[in-house]
Write a protein that holds these residues in place. Structure first.
Motif, mmCIF file in Angstrom:
data_model
loop_
_atom_site.group_PDB
_atom_site.id
_atom_site.type_symbol
_atom_site.label_atom_id
_atom_site.label_comp_id
_atom_site.label_asym_id
_atom_site.label_seq_id
_atom_site.Cartn_x
_atom_site.Cartn_y
_atom_site.Cartn_z
ATOM 1 N N ILE A 83 0.846 -1.203 0.000
ATOM 2 C CA ILE A 83 0.000 0.000 0.000
ATOM 3 C C ILE A 83 0.878 1.248 0.000
ATOM 4 O O ILE A 83 1.857 1.335 0.734
ATOM 5 N N LEU A 85 1.264 4.510 1.327
ATOM 6 C CA LEU A 85 0.702 5.234 2.479
ATOM 7 C C LEU A 85 0.377 6.694 2.150
ATOM 8 O O LEU A 85 -0.684 7.204 2.514
ATOM 9 N N GLU A 86 1.298 7.353 1.437
ATOM 10 C CA GLU A 86 1.071 8.761 1.122
ATOM 11 C C GLU A 86 -0.180 8.949 0.259
ATOM 12 O O GLU A 86 -0.963 9.856 0.478
ATOM 13 N N ARG A 87 -0.329 8.071 -0.716
ATOM 14 C CA ARG A 87 -1.492 8.169 -1.603
ATOM 15 C C ARG A 87 -2.798 7.973 -0.848
ATOM 16 O O ARG A 87 -3.742 8.743 -0.993
ATOM 17 N N VAL A 88 -2.862 6.943 -0.002
ATOM 18 C CA VAL A 88 -4.140 6.664 0.672
ATOM 19 C C VAL A 88 -4.492 7.744 1.708
ATOM 20 O O VAL A 88 -5.662 8.072 1.883
ATOM 21 N N VAL A 89 -3.461 8.306 2.359
ATOM 22 C CA VAL A 89 -3.747 9.384 3.315
ATOM 23 C C VAL A 89 -4.236 10.629 2.572
ATOM 24 O O VAL A 89 -5.231 11.252 2.965
ATOM 25 N N ALA A 90 -3.560 10.983 1.472
ATOM 26 C CA ALA A 90 -3.985 12.153 0.687
ATOM 27 C C ALA A 90 -5.413 11.961 0.186
ATOM 28 O O ALA A 90 -6.247 12.884 0.238
ATOM 29 N N LYS A 92 -7.769 10.152 1.507
ATOM 30 C CA LYS A 92 -8.732 10.214 2.613
ATOM 31 C C LYS A 92 -8.957 11.646 3.082
ATOM 32 O O LYS A 92 -10.092 12.051 3.363
ATOM 33 N N ILE A 93 -7.859 12.434 3.140
ATOM 34 C CA ILE A 93 -7.999 13.836 3.546
ATOM 35 C C ILE A 93 -8.916 14.567 2.568
ATOM 36 O O ILE A 93 -9.800 15.325 2.965
ATOM 37 N N ARG A 95 -11.201 13.208 0.651
ATOM 38 C CA ARG A 95 -12.579 12.701 0.790
ATOM 39 C C ARG A 95 -13.249 13.306 2.027
ATOM 40 O O ARG A 95 -14.418 13.706 1.971
ATOM 41 N N ASN A 96 -12.505 13.392 3.117
ATOM 42 C CA ASN A 96 -13.067 14.019 4.329
ATOM 43 C C ASN A 96 -13.459 15.478 4.078
ATOM 44 O O ASN A 96 -14.445 15.958 4.626
ATOM 45 N N ALA A 97 -12.669 16.170 3.262
ATOM 46 C CA ALA A 97 -12.967 17.578 2.971
ATOM 47 C C ALA A 97 -14.323 17.726 2.278
ATOM 48 O O ALA A 97 -15.062 18.690 2.520
#
Lengths: 108, 108, 108, 108
Positions: A83, A85-90, A92-93, A95-97
């Motif tokens: 996975i 990590l940088e891609r999935v965190v970006a 998610k951020i 999507r949360n926005a």
């Protein structure tokens, strides 16, 4: 912080100790959850106000230690599963926005 | 990955939504543990072998999503507590290297 | 097992130690989760087969100890919240019986 | 509450659905931890005061449901491992009574 470098270091560390047999994705997800729980154990009897003072108390080193363990198992897990990590965190951020427009009144 | 940049982004995100009242260290430690548990829930009935295949299955996106949530709450927690994530991870890796000399037979 | 008797015993125990201030429903739910996690920690590196042998190994007493802690915090929590444990368990078993007709192939 | 009767009921339930293959001690300990975490998730953003009101709110049924799930997995686990739940709880209560004499000021 160079995520890839850390992933490589932790992978080599596991290989040199013959720990790969233990590091199945299932076991790493369990270990991550256990460490996150050890971290929250430090806070369990504190009031919200006391929890802000935890880094000036006797258990500051325990907090740092458990934070590191959580990060280490997360890095091992994403490494084993391939996975980014940088891609999935970006992702998610962002999507949360959309899900929570500014000025919402409660967290998810 | 720029940890400081992400910490800033997530801090601004919380402030704009008036979530600071919820983001006590205690609540963030709980939330981190809850997300880590949601991640492990995906693996709970899988055999060790099946757990290696999770990224080619139906729940791959859930895995990515929960991994991101764990990372996000960990970043919020270290931001609120003023912990230098890179320093504590590096310290723990080096401590583990002394505690577990290469060729040990079982994980901590 | 007399649930009501145990609830009373544990309540008196907490009162005599001035622990009521700590035993908010939120803290008890955290403590329950922490104990359940300490229980699973014992199993985290075991194979499925090894996990069946845990009661003949060195950690048998730890398993019993953590099982007891989970039960004790569950009893404290239902006592504080006024939940009838027998009723909710019976209701859940009967709901599960409808949701999962016999011969289903996978657990929830 | 007849613990033995419930253990038998839940065992039959699992057998009839061919779930025994999933119900290793390791998986049941994970499932127990996951359910305890789902229970605490309900409380994660509440203040201590709000957490006392949870049974008069919208999530009262969720609390009951998760409490039942924790109890059910605990019963399955002790059944599979051959643990006498009443004995281990009684032993722990009596051990706690020695460890924490009345009027102690903080919980374990």
């Amino acid at each position: 912080m160079d995520i890839d470098d850390w992933r490589r270091q932790l992978r080599t560390f596991a290989v040199q100790r013959h720990w790969e047999q233990f590091h199945t994705p299932k076991n790493l997800a369990m270990a991550l959850s256990v460490e996150a729980s050890e971290l929250q154990e430090i806070f369990q009897w504190l009031t919200p106000e006391q929890s802000f003072q935890v880094m000036s108390g006797q258990r500051a080193c325990d907090v740092e230690d458990e934070v590191a363990d959580v990060m280490i198992y997360l890095l091992r897990l994403v490494d084993i599963l391939g996975i980014d990590l940088e891609r999935v965190v970006a992702a998610k951020i962002s999507r949360n926005a959309s899900r929570f427009p500014p000025r919402g009144l409660s967290p998810s």
